[in-house]
Design a protein around this motif. Structure first.
Motif, PDB file in Angstrom:
ATOM      1  N   ARG A 104       4.533  -0.978  -9.263  1.00  0.00           N
ATOM      2  CA  ARG A 104       5.162  -1.816  -8.253  1.00  0.00           C
ATOM      3  C   ARG A 104       5.752  -0.954  -7.142  1.00  0.00           C
ATOM      4  O   ARG A 104       5.702  -1.312  -5.962  1.00  0.00           O
ATOM      5  CB  ARG A 104       6.255  -2.687  -8.868  1.00  0.00           C
ATOM      6  CG  ARG A 104       6.830  -3.711  -7.876  1.00  0.00           C
ATOM      7  CD  ARG A 104       7.961  -4.506  -8.468  1.00  0.00           C
ATOM      8  NE  ARG A 104       9.185  -3.690  -8.571  1.00  0.00           N
ATOM      9  CZ  ARG A 104      10.353  -4.163  -9.025  1.00  0.00           C
ATOM     10  NH1 ARG A 104      10.441  -5.414  -9.443  1.00  0.00           N
ATOM     11  NH2 ARG A 104      11.407  -3.372  -9.071  1.00  0.00           N
ATOM     12  N   GLY A 105       6.330   0.180  -7.509  1.00  0.00           N
ATOM     13  CA  GLY A 105       6.929   1.056  -6.502  1.00  0.00           C
ATOM     14  C   GLY A 105       5.910   1.541  -5.489  1.00  0.00           C
ATOM     15  O   GLY A 105       6.210   1.617  -4.290  1.00  0.00           O
ATOM     16  N   GLU A 106       4.701   1.872  -5.944  1.00  0.00           N
ATOM     17  CA  GLU A 106       3.655   2.310  -5.014  1.00  0.00           C
ATOM     18  C   GLU A 106       3.263   1.161  -4.088  1.00  0.00           C
ATOM     19  O   GLU A 106       3.102   1.350  -2.880  1.00  0.00           O
ATOM     20  CB  GLU A 106       2.428   2.781  -5.786  1.00  0.00           C
ATOM     21  CG  GLU A 106       1.270   3.211  -4.883  1.00  0.00           C
ATOM     22  CD  GLU A 106       0.064   3.682  -5.670  1.00  0.00           C
ATOM     23  OE1 GLU A 106      -0.994   3.021  -5.587  1.00  0.00           O
ATOM     24  OE2 GLU A 106       0.190   4.708  -6.374  1.00  0.00           O
ATOM     25  N   PHE A 107       3.107  -0.030  -4.647  1.00  0.00           N
ATOM     26  CA  PHE A 107       2.774  -1.209  -3.840  1.00  0.00           C
ATOM     27  C   PHE A 107       3.822  -1.440  -2.757  1.00  0.00           C
ATOM     28  O   PHE A 107       3.499  -1.635  -1.586  1.00  0.00           O
ATOM     29  CB  PHE A 107       2.677  -2.439  -4.754  1.00  0.00           C
ATOM     30  CG  PHE A 107       2.514  -3.743  -4.016  1.00  0.00           C
ATOM     31  CD1 PHE A 107       1.267  -4.168  -3.604  1.00  0.00           C
ATOM     32  CD2 PHE A 107       3.612  -4.542  -3.739  1.00  0.00           C
ATOM     33  CE1 PHE A 107       1.102  -5.363  -2.916  1.00  0.00           C
ATOM     34  CE2 PHE A 107       3.476  -5.736  -3.058  1.00  0.00           C
ATOM     35  CZ  PHE A 107       2.207  -6.152  -2.640  1.00  0.00           C
ATOM     36  N   GLU A 108       5.093  -1.396  -3.152  1.00  0.00           N
ATOM     37  CA  GLU A 108       6.172  -1.663  -2.196  1.00  0.00           C
ATOM     38  C   GLU A 108       6.244  -0.583  -1.118  1.00  0.00           C
ATOM     39  O   GLU A 108       6.471  -0.884   0.061  1.00  0.00           O
ATOM     40  CB  GLU A 108       7.503  -1.775  -2.946  1.00  0.00           C
ATOM     41  CG  GLU A 108       7.586  -3.019  -3.821  1.00  0.00           C
ATOM     42  CD  GLU A 108       8.863  -3.065  -4.661  1.00  0.00           C
ATOM     43  OE1 GLU A 108       9.509  -1.999  -4.797  1.00  0.00           O
ATOM     44  OE2 GLU A 108       9.192  -4.142  -5.174  1.00  0.00           O
ATOM     45  N   THR A 109       6.048   0.670  -1.509  1.00  0.00           N
ATOM     46  CA  THR A 109       6.099   1.760  -0.534  1.00  0.00           C
ATOM     47  C   THR A 109       4.983   1.642   0.492  1.00  0.00           C
ATOM     48  O   THR A 109       5.213   1.797   1.705  1.00  0.00           O
ATOM     49  CB  THR A 109       6.001   3.123  -1.244  1.00  0.00           C
ATOM     50  OG1 THR A 109       7.128   3.275  -2.109  1.00  0.00           O
ATOM     51  CG2 THR A 109       5.976   4.260  -0.242  1.00  0.00           C
ATOM     52  N   VAL A 110       3.767   1.356   0.027  1.00  0.00           N
ATOM     53  CA  VAL A 110       2.631   1.239   0.937  1.00  0.00           C
ATOM     54  C   VAL A 110       2.840   0.093   1.917  1.00  0.00           C
ATOM     55  O   VAL A 110       2.585   0.220   3.121  1.00  0.00           O
ATOM     56  CB  VAL A 110       1.320   1.063   0.151  1.00  0.00           C
ATOM     57  CG1 VAL A 110       0.172   0.711   1.089  1.00  0.00           C
ATOM     58  CG2 VAL A 110       0.987   2.342  -0.612  1.00  0.00           C
ATOM     59  N   LEU A 111       3.322  -1.054   1.436  1.00  0.00           N
ATOM     60  CA  LEU A 111       3.567  -2.176   2.336  1.00  0.00           C
ATOM     61  C   LEU A 111       4.740  -1.901   3.265  1.00  0.00           C
ATOM     62  O   LEU A 111       4.701  -2.277   4.443  1.00  0.00           O
ATOM     63  CB  LEU A 111       3.814  -3.461   1.539  1.00  0.00           C
ATOM     64  CG  LEU A 111       2.561  -4.361   1.432  1.00  0.00           C
ATOM     65  CD1 LEU A 111       1.524  -3.728   0.519  1.00  0.00           C
ATOM     66  CD2 LEU A 111       2.908  -5.750   0.949  1.00  0.00           C
ATOM     67  N   ASP A 112       5.765  -1.243   2.766  1.00  0.00           N
ATOM     68  CA  ASP A 112       6.929  -0.934   3.611  1.00  0.00           C
ATOM     69  C   ASP A 112       6.545  -0.010   4.759  1.00  0.00           C
ATOM     70  O   ASP A 112       6.876  -0.264   5.916  1.00  0.00           O
ATOM     71  CB  ASP A 112       8.040  -0.289   2.781  1.00  0.00           C
ATOM     72  CG  ASP A 112       8.844  -1.299   1.984  1.00  0.00           C
ATOM     73  OD1 ASP A 112       8.602  -2.513   2.136  1.00  0.00           O
ATOM     74  OD2 ASP A 112       9.722  -0.872   1.215  1.00  0.00           O
ATOM     75  N   VAL A 113       5.860   1.087   4.439  1.00  0.00           N
ATOM     76  CA  VAL A 113       5.563   2.098   5.451  1.00  0.00           C
ATOM     77  C   VAL A 113       4.552   1.583   6.467  1.00  0.00           C
ATOM     78  O   VAL A 113       4.665   1.877   7.663  1.00  0.00           O
ATOM     79  CB  VAL A 113       5.066   3.396   4.785  1.00  0.00           C
ATOM     80  CG1 VAL A 113       4.577   4.392   5.840  1.00  0.00           C
ATOM     81  CG2 VAL A 113       6.168   4.012   3.939  1.00  0.00           C
ATOM     82  N   ASN A 114       3.572   0.816   6.034  1.00  0.00           N
ATOM     83  CA  ASN A 114       2.543   0.326   6.942  1.00  0.00           C
ATOM     84  C   ASN A 114       2.932  -0.980   7.631  1.00  0.00           C
ATOM     85  O   ASN A 114       2.957  -1.052   8.864  1.00  0.00           O
ATOM     86  CB  ASN A 114       1.227   0.137   6.188  1.00  0.00           C
ATOM     87  CG  ASN A 114       0.589   1.451   5.791  1.00  0.00           C
ATOM     88  OD1 ASN A 114      -0.002   2.141   6.608  1.00  0.00           O
ATOM     89  ND2 ASN A 114       0.725   1.816   4.523  1.00  0.00           N
ATOM     90  N   LEU A 115       3.233  -2.002   6.853  1.00  0.00           N
ATOM     91  CA  LEU A 115       3.415  -3.343   7.420  1.00  0.00           C
ATOM     92  C   LEU A 115       4.855  -3.635   7.823  1.00  0.00           C
ATOM     93  O   LEU A 115       5.111  -4.173   8.909  1.00  0.00           O
ATOM     94  CB  LEU A 115       2.937  -4.388   6.403  1.00  0.00           C
ATOM     95  CG  LEU A 115       3.031  -5.851   6.836  1.00  0.00           C
ATOM     96  CD1 LEU A 115       2.304  -6.107   8.138  1.00  0.00           C
ATOM     97  CD2 LEU A 115       2.482  -6.751   5.719  1.00  0.00           C
TER      98      LEU A 115
END
Length: 233
Positions: A104-115
């Motif tokens: 979940r942490g990877e998912f949240e980081t990727v969405l946070d940094v990009n979107l």
């Protein structure tokens, strides 16, 4: 054909300016006469683009935090009095695992940094851009057009940027133009290190993407908004 742009007396804010694409965008806009404001977590040192002759008004910020985004925008307007263009360049890739094995942490980081960063910077830049009748250019990806194996969060985030772009364009029709560029793999030192066996010749030169971003902010594309423009070899 030689193409030139003139952004004299206009102000561009570039997020992720310390990265490869962000630094090339900064150089391109500076050479076209724009006042370049850049923001990243760290200063643009040792970038792929030669910024030795580029004057960047730099603000360090974590753009996943709304208070930091607000502070940057306030500083830009206080210092320069206007904002004409926003380039949402900051981003990251992470992947390798199927969805059921993705933390979940990877998912949240990727969405946070990009979107999330694209959303927050656009949100707080729009009032100034509405006043100047400016433009936003964000970085999506061709991989956002379909599903794939091992990088679902990244594809979802980049698809979100496309839809965010279309929404901003629709809500600001005739006032602020919003477009996205869609590269495949950008030819950066980090990507070469990550994929050493890849065919680098098939990757997209960041300088070419920066030129496309210039065009999407220029009068040459005055009637183009809500578009997702492929930028690939």
């Amino acid at each position: 054909m030689n193409v030139s742009f003139d952004f004299t007396d206009e102000v561009v804010l570039i997020t992720g300016v310390s990265g490869t694409l962000g630094s090339h965008a900064a150089k391109a806009f500076a050479e076209a006469g724009a006042t370049v404001v850049g923001t990243s977590r760290s200063e643009p040192e040792g970038t792929d683009a030669d910024l030795s002759t580029v004057d960047i008004d730099f603000f360090a910020a974590d753009l996943t935090e709304e208070a930091a985004v607000e502070s940057v925008m306030e500083s830009v307007l206080e210092t320069h009095g206007r904002l004409d263009y926003l380039l949402n360049v900051v981003g990251m890739w992470a992947g390798g695992n199927p969805i059921e094995e993705t933390e979940r942490g990877e998912f949240e980081t990727v969405l946070d940094v990009n979107l999330k960063t694209a959303f927050l910077t656009s949100k707080h830049a729009l009032p100034a851009l509405q006043e100047s009748e400016g433009a936003i250019v964000s970085v999506s990806a061709t991989s956002s057009l379909e599903g794939g194996e091992g990088d679902g969060p990244y594809r979802a985030a980049k698809a979100g940027i496309r839809l965010l772009t279309e929404t901003i364009a629709e809500e600001n029709a005739g006032v602020v133009r919003a477009n996205a560029v869609m590269p495949t793999v950008i030819d950066t030192p980090d990507n070469r290190e990550m994929f050493p066996e890849a065919d680098f010749e098939a990757w997209t030169d960041p300088e070419d993407i920066a030129r496309t971003m210039l065009a999407l902010c220029s009068d040459a594309t005055a009637v183009t908004s809500g578009a997702a423009v492929p930028v690939e070899e």
